[in-house]
Design a protein around this motif. Structure first.
Motif, mmCIF file in Angstrom:
data_model
loop_
_atom_site.group_PDB
_atom_site.id
_atom_site.type_symbol
_atom_site.label_atom_id
_atom_site.label_comp_id
_atom_site.label_asym_id
_atom_site.label_seq_id
_atom_site.Cartn_x
_atom_site.Cartn_y
_atom_site.Cartn_z
ATOM 1 N N ARG A 105 0.853 -1.193 0.000
ATOM 2 C CA ARG A 105 0.000 0.000 0.000
ATOM 3 C C ARG A 105 0.884 1.235 0.000
ATOM 4 N NH1 ARG A 105 -3.423 -0.390 5.096
ATOM 5 N NH2 ARG A 105 -4.595 1.301 4.144
ATOM 6 N N SER A 106 0.704 2.076 -0.999
ATOM 7 C CA SER A 106 1.454 3.326 -1.043
ATOM 8 C C SER A 106 0.629 4.392 -1.743
ATOM 9 C CB SER A 106 2.808 3.135 -1.719
ATOM 10 O OG SER A 106 2.700 2.416 -2.900
ATOM 11 N N TRP A 130 -1.921 8.549 6.865
ATOM 12 C CA TRP A 130 -1.640 7.424 5.964
ATOM 13 C C TRP A 130 -0.496 6.576 6.507
ATOM 14 C CZ3 TRP A 130 -1.779 11.295 1.395
ATOM 15 C CH2 TRP A 130 -3.106 11.461 0.957
ATOM 16 N N ILE A 135 0.406 2.943 5.167
ATOM 17 C CA ILE A 135 0.501 3.330 3.756
ATOM 18 C C ILE A 135 1.813 4.087 3.562
ATOM 19 C CG2 ILE A 135 -0.534 4.694 1.905
ATOM 20 C CD1 ILE A 135 -3.255 4.251 3.362
#
Length: 172
Positions: A105-106, A130, A135
């Motif tokens: 996840r980015s 995030w 993330i």
């Protein structure tokens, strides 16, 4: 790496050549007759026919090693899969640091070098949130929004990925 040395051969045309011929070696082994129907331009065609500039490529490898970096070509398993699918993916990445490029996840954060106070606060808030949610932040290293995003994620205790538009030896 040697294909990136050819002036006028951008990532889109380079990807098309690799798709057509299968490998950089086969691109350089192509004959004039095989290259003539392709929309390359005479200078690019002549450069391909001259063959790879091995000395330059080896020098790039040595420079990367001196900087503690590695060169990740598009066909390397370390090359980020999502990056392969953008319209003009970079044919090689120069990588330094400890954070792996692959992450489940980015989010990419880009913005102005001169954010307003509210814009900077919003960016920092989002990046920290995030980062706490696992993330990874991916951004440039420019002042402004990029810097704020990286700092906020680092303050939250996570790694970030910085994408540079220049060589590793050109940081100032």
């Amino acid at each position: 790496l040697a294909l990136t040395r050819i002036v006028g051969l951008g990532p889109v045309r380079l990807a098309q050549l690799l798709e057509r011929f299968g490998s950089p070696q086969l691109v350089f082994a192509a004959s004039r007759q095989e290259l003539l129907p392709l929309p390359l331009g005479e200078a690019v065609r002549d450069a391909l026919l001259r063959g790879p500039d091995h000395a330059w490529a080896l020098d790039q490898v040595r420079q990367a090693e001196d900087l503690g970096a590695s060169i990740v070509p598009m066909d390397d398993p370390l090359y980020p899969e999502p990056l392969r699918h953008i319209p003009a993916p970079p044919p090689v990445l120069f990588v330094t640091g400890s954070a792996p490029l692959l992450h489940p996840r980015s989010v990419a954060v880009v913005g102005t070098r001169a954010p307003t106070g509210l814009g900077g606060e919003a960016c920092g808030h989002l990046a920290r949130h995030w980062a706490r949610e696992g993330i990874r932040i991916v951004s440039g290293l420019a002042r402004g929004i990029d810097e704020i995003a990286h700092r906020a994620a680092l303050e939250a205790g996570t790694e970030t990925i910085a994408v540079l538009g220049c060589g590793l030896d050109q940081l100032e």
